[in-house]
Design a protein around this motif. Structure first.
Motif, PDB file in Angstrom:
ATOM      1  N   GLN A  69       0.811  -1.214   0.000  1.00 50.32           N
ATOM      2  CA  GLN A  69       0.000   0.000   0.000  1.00 50.32           C
ATOM      3  C   GLN A  69       0.848   1.271   0.000  1.00 50.32           C
ATOM      4  N   ILE A  70       2.095   1.186   0.473  1.00 50.18           N
ATOM      5  CA  ILE A  70       3.024   2.313   0.414  1.00 50.18           C
ATOM      6  C   ILE A  70       4.392   1.784  -0.026  1.00 50.18           C
ATOM      7  N   ASP A  71       5.298   2.703  -0.368  1.00 50.06           N
ATOM      8  CA  ASP A  71       6.638   2.332  -0.825  1.00 50.06           C
ATOM      9  C   ASP A  71       7.601   2.264   0.352  1.00 50.06           C
ATOM     10  N   LEU A  72       8.777   1.689   0.091  1.00 54.61           N
ATOM     11  CA  LEU A  72       9.819   1.629   1.107  1.00 54.61           C
ATOM     12  C   LEU A  72      10.332   3.030   1.451  1.00 54.61           C
ATOM     13  N   VAL A  73      10.318   3.918   0.473  1.00 54.66           N
ATOM     14  CA  VAL A  73      10.716   5.314   0.724  1.00 54.66           C
ATOM     15  C   VAL A  73       9.768   5.945   1.742  1.00 54.66           C
ATOM     16  N   ASP A  74       8.497   5.629   1.646  1.00 55.21           N
ATOM     17  CA  ASP A  74       7.516   6.156   2.592  1.00 55.21           C
ATOM     18  C   ASP A  74       7.762   5.618   4.003  1.00 55.21           C
ATOM     19  N   VAL A  75       8.157   4.359   4.104  1.00 57.05           N
ATOM     20  CA  VAL A  75       8.471   3.769   5.411  1.00 57.05           C
ATOM     21  C   VAL A  75       9.655   4.504   6.034  1.00 57.05           C
ATOM     22  N   GLU A  76      10.703   4.729   5.242  1.00 55.69           N
ATOM     23  CA  GLU A  76      11.875   5.441   5.748  1.00 55.69           C
ATOM     24  C   GLU A  76      11.517   6.875   6.143  1.00 55.69           C
ATOM     25  N   LEU A  77      10.651   7.495   5.384  1.00 52.20           N
ATOM     26  CA  LEU A  77      10.208   8.855   5.678  1.00 52.20           C
ATOM     27  C   LEU A  77       9.471   8.895   7.016  1.00 52.20           C
ATOM     28  N   CYS A  78       8.575   7.949   7.234  1.00 45.69           N
ATOM     29  CA  CYS A  78       7.837   7.878   8.503  1.00 45.69           C
ATOM     30  C   CYS A  78       8.790   7.597   9.665  1.00 45.69           C
ATOM     31  N   ASP A  79       9.760   6.721   9.465  1.00 47.15           N
ATOM     32  CA  ASP A  79      10.733   6.438  10.523  1.00 47.15           C
ATOM     33  C   ASP A  79      11.555   7.674  10.862  1.00 47.15           C
ATOM     34  N   ASP A  80      11.964   8.435   9.857  1.00 47.28           N
ATOM     35  CA  ASP A  80      12.707   9.672  10.102  1.00 47.28           C
ATOM     36  C   ASP A  80      11.854  10.676  10.874  1.00 47.28           C
ATOM     37  N   TYR A  81      10.583  10.754  10.529  1.00 49.80           N
ATOM     38  CA  TYR A  81       9.670  11.669  11.217  1.00 49.80           C
ATOM     39  C   TYR A  81       9.535  11.286  12.696  1.00 49.80           C
ATOM     40  N   VAL A  82       9.366   9.997  12.960  1.00 52.29           N
ATOM     41  CA  VAL A  82       9.218   9.533  14.341  1.00 52.29           C
ATOM     42  C   VAL A  82      10.494   9.817  15.132  1.00 52.29           C
ATOM     43  N   GLN A  83      11.642   9.570  14.530  1.00 51.73           N
ATOM     44  CA  GLN A  83      12.908   9.837  15.222  1.00 51.73           C
ATOM     45  C   GLN A  83      13.085  11.319  15.515  1.00 51.73           C
ATOM     46  N   THR A  84      12.711  12.163  14.580  1.00 49.07           N
ATOM     47  CA  THR A  84      12.827  13.606  14.785  1.00 49.07           C
ATOM     48  C   THR A  84      11.934  14.071  15.924  1.00 49.07           C
ATOM     49  N   VAL A  85      10.701  13.614  15.947  1.00 49.14           N
ATOM     50  CA  VAL A  85       9.771  14.006  17.005  1.00 49.14           C
ATOM     51  C   VAL A  85      10.248  13.465  18.350  1.00 49.14           C
TER      52      VAL A  85
END
Length: 174
Positions: A69-85
């Motif tokens: 349903q989403i790409d691997l790039v999207d997974v990495e993007l979400c992980d980066d967002y969580v780490q930043t927050v």
């Protein structure tokens, strides 16, 4: 002989089952625990055996990727967002005022000491950079996105809302 049987009856009844060498009840092995987790993921999330064994199956964003349903790039993007927050929250949020309620494991910073004002400012800037594209999304989309990314809520997922927020982040950062 009678005294021994009386002593055996004292205290809590012993649990039945196999025992380890030290006399403690035997616990499930790592392989048994892993197999139980894989079976639960297959049953609860509708994944195949191979997908359920993947490390990404442990959280909802990864499961969205495994379902295609989403790409691997999207997974990495979400992980980066969580780490930043998470980094922003760890630097800026004050500790709980009551010592018994504090999480001492999370408060131990090692030898680095207290964060400098420069570190806090850089972290705040990065945090605001990540939040800015999300402000363009609908508030319901933001709530759904945060529920999926931070709290792993598969029940409240609306894929269109999650994709809207991921698309906004992707337009800014990729």
């Amino acid at each position: 002989m009678k005294a021994r049987t009386k002593a055996q009856r004292r205290g809590r009844p012993r649990k039945s089952g196999q025992r380890e060498a030290n006399g403690q009840p035997q616990r499930a092995s790592v392989a048994e625990t892993r197999q139980g987790n894989i079976e639960a993921r297959m049953r609860l999330h509708g994944l195949t055996l191979v997908q359920a064994g993947d490390r990404l199956a442990g959280y909802e964003v990864g499961r969205l990727y495994l379902r295609g349903q989403i790409d691997l790039v999207d997974v990495e993007l979400c992980d980066d967002y969580v780490q930043t927050v998470a980094r922003f929250m760890s630097l800026t949020n004050p500790q709980h005022p009551f010592p018994k309620a504090m999480d001492y494991v999370a408060t131990i910073k090692g030898l680095g000491g207290e964060p400098t004002q420069g570190q806090i400012d850089r972290t705040r800037k990065r945090y605001e950079d990540w939040l800015q594209p999300l402000k363009e999304c609908d508030s319901r989309s933001q709530m759904t996105f945060h529920g999926v990314v931070f709290y792993d809520h598969p029940a409240m997922i609306n894929l269109a809302q999650v994709k809207e927020c991921i698309g906004a982040l992707r337009a800014k950062f990729r």
